[in-house]
Design a protein around this motif. Structure first.
Motif, PDB file in Angstrom:
ATOM      1  N   ARG A   1       0.844  -1.199   0.000  1.00 54.15           N
ATOM      2  CA  ARG A   1       0.000   0.000   0.000  1.00 54.15           C
ATOM      3  C   ARG A   1       0.879   1.248   0.000  1.00 54.15           C
ATOM      4  O   ARG A   1       1.853   1.340   0.747  1.00 54.15           O
ATOM      5  N   VAL A   2       0.515   2.221  -0.845  1.00 56.61           N
ATOM      6  CA  VAL A   2       1.284   3.467  -0.942  1.00 56.61           C
ATOM      7  C   VAL A   2       0.321   4.642  -0.824  1.00 56.61           C
ATOM      8  O   VAL A   2      -0.896   4.492  -0.991  1.00 56.61           O
ATOM      9  N   PRO A   3       0.824   5.864  -0.547  1.00 62.78           N
ATOM     10  CA  PRO A   3      -0.043   7.052  -0.502  1.00 62.78           C
ATOM     11  C   PRO A   3      -0.739   7.279  -1.846  1.00 62.78           C
ATOM     12  O   PRO A   3      -0.196   6.937  -2.901  1.00 62.78           O
ATOM     13  N   GLN A   4      -1.938   7.861  -1.795  1.00 62.49           N
ATOM     14  CA  GLN A   4      -2.704   8.084  -3.022  1.00 62.49           C
ATOM     15  C   GLN A   4      -2.001   9.032  -3.987  1.00 62.49           C
ATOM     16  O   GLN A   4      -2.314   9.050  -5.185  1.00 62.49           O
TER      17      GLN A   4
ATOM     18  N   GLU B   1       8.431   6.051  -8.639  1.00 60.33           N
ATOM     19  CA  GLU B   1       8.231   6.473  -7.254  1.00 60.33           C
ATOM     20  C   GLU B   1       7.538   5.360  -6.465  1.00 60.33           C
ATOM     21  O   GLU B   1       7.850   5.125  -5.300  1.00 60.33           O
ATOM     22  N   TRP B   2       6.586   4.669  -7.097  1.00 60.87           N
ATOM     23  CA  TRP B   2       5.886   3.554  -6.464  1.00 60.87           C
ATOM     24  C   TRP B   2       6.862   2.426  -6.147  1.00 60.87           C
ATOM     25  O   TRP B   2       6.839   1.854  -5.047  1.00 60.87           O
ATOM     26  N   VAL B   3       7.748   2.117  -7.077  1.00 59.86           N
ATOM     27  CA  VAL B   3       8.760   1.082  -6.849  1.00 59.86           C
ATOM     28  C   VAL B   3       9.666   1.481  -5.705  1.00 59.86           C
ATOM     29  O   VAL B   3       9.942   0.680  -4.795  1.00 59.86           O
ATOM     30  N   ASP B   4      10.142   2.731  -5.728  1.00 64.94           N
ATOM     31  CA  ASP B   4      11.068   3.203  -4.693  1.00 64.94           C
ATOM     32  C   ASP B   4      10.414   3.166  -3.314  1.00 64.94           C
ATOM     33  O   ASP B   4      11.041   2.756  -2.325  1.00 64.94           O
ATOM     34  N   TYR B   5       9.144   3.567  -3.219  1.00 61.42           N
ATOM     35  CA  TYR B   5       8.429   3.558  -1.944  1.00 61.42           C
ATOM     36  C   TYR B   5       8.355   2.145  -1.375  1.00 61.42           C
ATOM     37  O   TYR B   5       8.596   1.923  -0.175  1.00 61.42           O
ATOM     38  N   ASN B   6       8.023   1.174  -2.227  1.00 61.28           N
ATOM     39  CA  ASN B   6       7.916  -0.204  -1.764  1.00 61.28           C
ATOM     40  C   ASN B   6       9.269  -0.804  -1.403  1.00 61.28           C
ATOM     41  O   ASN B   6       9.381  -1.561  -0.433  1.00 61.28           O
ATOM     42  N   GLU B   7      10.293  -0.471  -2.160  1.00 62.11           N
ATOM     43  CA  GLU B   7      11.630  -0.960  -1.833  1.00 62.11           C
ATOM     44  C   GLU B   7      12.066  -0.456  -0.461  1.00 62.11           C
ATOM     45  O   GLU B   7      12.648  -1.202   0.338  1.00 62.11           O
ATOM     46  N   LYS B   8      11.780   0.804  -0.175  1.00 58.60           N
ATOM     47  CA  LYS B   8      12.134   1.372   1.132  1.00 58.60           C
ATOM     48  C   LYS B   8      11.307   0.730   2.244  1.00 58.60           C
ATOM     49  O   LYS B   8      11.810   0.491   3.350  1.00 58.60           O
ATOM     50  N   ALA B   9      10.032   0.458   1.969  1.00 57.65           N
ATOM     51  CA  ALA B   9       9.178  -0.183   2.966  1.00 57.65           C
ATOM     52  C   ALA B   9       9.703  -1.566   3.319  1.00 57.65           C
ATOM     53  O   ALA B   9       9.730  -1.965   4.496  1.00 57.65           O
ATOM     54  N   ILE B  10      10.144  -2.321   2.306  1.00 60.02           N
ATOM     55  CA  ILE B  10      10.686  -3.660   2.547  1.00 60.02           C
ATOM     56  C   ILE B  10      11.990  -3.576   3.320  1.00 60.02           C
ATOM     57  O   ILE B  10      12.234  -4.360   4.245  1.00 60.02           O
ATOM     58  N   ALA B  11      12.846  -2.627   2.954  1.00 59.57           N
ATOM     59  CA  ALA B  11      14.113  -2.458   3.675  1.00 59.57           C
ATOM     60  C   ALA B  11      13.858  -2.110   5.139  1.00 59.57           C
ATOM     61  O   ALA B  11      14.549  -2.602   6.046  1.00 59.57           O
ATOM     62  N   SER B  12      12.839  -1.277   5.400  1.00 56.56           N
ATOM     63  CA  SER B  12      12.488  -0.916   6.773  1.00 56.56           C
ATOM     64  C   SER B  12      11.998  -2.143   7.545  1.00 56.56           C
ATOM     65  O   SER B  12      12.370  -2.351   8.717  1.00 56.56           O
ATOM     66  N   LEU B  13      11.180  -2.987   6.885  1.00 58.65           N
ATOM     67  CA  LEU B  13      10.702  -4.210   7.527  1.00 58.65           C
ATOM     68  C   LEU B  13      11.855  -5.181   7.787  1.00 58.65           C
ATOM     69  O   LEU B  13      11.877  -5.860   8.816  1.00 58.65           O
TER      70      LEU B  13
END
Length: 459
Positions: free
Chosen positions: A119-122, A130-142
């Motif tokens: 899930r990403v911001p609307q 940007e969608w790819v980068d957001y998810n990559e960062k989310a996975i790295a944070s997890l």
């Protein structure tokens, strides 16, 4: 999808799931639902939902470690991690609140509190860079959270893969679905670097085999590599090409078993027969190799059922009409290869293939291949919908768009074993079947096959 009470027997899963080696000790899951809420519990790899009807249910899990899906009242999703010999208790109170306790309570609580669902911001456009980068960062944070939580190495490594495969499944499979069901032919925009990750993507950790939809993700990735030219498109030996792109022998073995199983489900019987001898030697894992006899029996059964449309069988002659009522006979097209696309207007996957069908038709114009788009729309609603579409759709002169009289009720469909669409058939210049179940136009292997048959250069 028809819902039915859950039973331990449903755990006899498809080949893509049973490829995971059975655990040394079964796990037990106890589900308490005294209020009778509508709830579901099943492996995440299964499609649809298995409803639990009884207020108290005990389930034995034979494949572990593995991820399960518990869906509580109101559709709230809870991932559940099961390990060999473990005991898990899931309770639903009268307010619909869910508690998961037992052997993997800490892990399951972590997954509940850190449930990654892409899930990403609307404000971020889906499939953009940007969608790819957001998810990559989310996975790295997890990943950092998992490392800091002090979990044992097995769960930590497995759950990192789980999150990454969740993203890969959305990145590859989700995009395919979006293109298939796009409203009114709306173009799906992707970032310019969207597929760059395929250049270095590898599958080396055998824990992958415990991840839901592992085969779907790997297969989508290999097909995407093929489209980008990272894997050669060869209709005669693509299984070998795919297998060689997987370094881990255990993953490769189970992937090939699942690919052979998928080949049978798609009725690509020629592929199964032609490519099995070559890939058999690559199925080195004993658990995977043990599944081959059952697949070969299934192939023999399907081959017998499809004998009437086997390669070399004469295609029956039949009549069809264009939108203006002009009649054609299939025999009129002898002397050329013919690619037949059976479809109807209400079929989203059929319509998703149309731009690719047009592209291949344009590429092979003048090379001895005729392209016939054959609608089976019939009746007071479907036929007018097809007629309207034909009047409004931009004309592609290389494609003959026609309708089969009686459509779904035509005896021809029974003669050709057509029970669903899209169905692509390839016929030779003498009117004999080359492929009763040909590849779809979006698959580069179809174009490669046509090049071989017509002795055309790269088109």
């Amino acid at each position: 999808m028809i819902l039915r009470p859950i039973r331990p027997a449903f755990l006899a899963l498809a080949a893509s799931v049973t490829a995971v080696a059975a655990a040394s000790a079964p796990a037990t899951v106890r589900i308490s639902n005294p209020a009778g809420s509508k709830i579901y519990f099943q492996p995440e790899s299964l499609q649809g939902y298995q409803e639990i009807a009884a207020p108290d249910t005990v389930i034995t899990v034979s494949d572990a470690p593995i991820y399960y899906r518990f869906v509580g009242d109101g559709g709230v999703f809870h991932p559940v991690f099961i390990t060999p010999g473990s005991s898990t208790e899931i309770s639903v109170n009268t307010d619909g609140e869910v508690s998961i306790k037992g052997s993997n309570e800490r892990e399951n609580r972590f997954m509940r509190d850190n449930n990654y669902i892409c899930r990403v911001p609307q404000t971020i456009r889906t499939y953009s860079d940007e969608w790819v980068d957001y998810n990559e960062k989310a996975i790295a944070s997890l990943d950092s959270l998992i490392d800091a939580s002090g979990f044992d190495q097995e769960f930590a490594a497995t759950h990192k893969l789980y999150n990454r495969f969740t993203f890969l499944n959305q990145r590859l499979g989700g995009l395919t679905l979006a293109k298939t069901f796009r409203p009114g032919g709306q173009k799906i925009e992707i970032g310019p670097n969207f597929y760059n990750f395929l250049d270095t993507l590898k599958f080396t950790d055998s824990r992958i085999l415990t991840i839901p939809k592992w085969f779907t993700v790997i297969n989508n990735a290999l097909e995407a590599k093929e489209v980008r030219g990272l894997i050669p498109a060869d209709n005669d030996s693509y299984m070998i090409s795919y297998a060689n792109a997987i370094d881990n022998k255990k993953i490769r073995s189970h992937y090939l078993i699942s690919l052979l199983d998928l080949t049978l489900k798609r009725n690509y019987l020629t592929d199964f027969e032609r490519q099995l001898p070559a890939v058999r030697t690559l199925i080195t894992d004993p658990a995977a190799a043990a599944m081959l006899p059952d697949l070969e029996k299934e192939y023999a059964k399907k081959a017998a059922e499809a004998a009437n449309v086997a390669a070399g069988t004469q295609m029956p002659d039949f009549l069809f009409k264009d939108v203006d009522g002009k009649e054609f006979n299939f025999s009129d097209f002898k002397g050329d290869y013919v690619l037949l696309d059976f479809w109807f207007t209400g079929c989203a996957p059929c319509r998703a293939e149309m731009p690719y069908f047009d592209e291949v038709a344009k590429a092979f114009d003048g090379h001895g291949v005729k392209f016939i788009s054959l609608s089976v729309d019939t009746g007071e609603e479907l036929y007018p919908a097809w007629e309207k579409m034909m009047r409004e759709k931009p004309h592609t002169p290389e494609v003959l768009s026609v309708n089969l009289p009686d459509g779904f009720n035509s005896p021809l469909l029974g003669k050709l074993n057509i029970h669903g669409v899209p169905r692509i058939m390839l016929i030779d210049p003498e009117g004999k079947i080359v492929e009763s179940y040909a590849k779809r136009p979006s698959d580069p292997k179809l174009r490669q096959q046509l090049q071989q048959l017509t002795k055309s250069k790269q088109l």
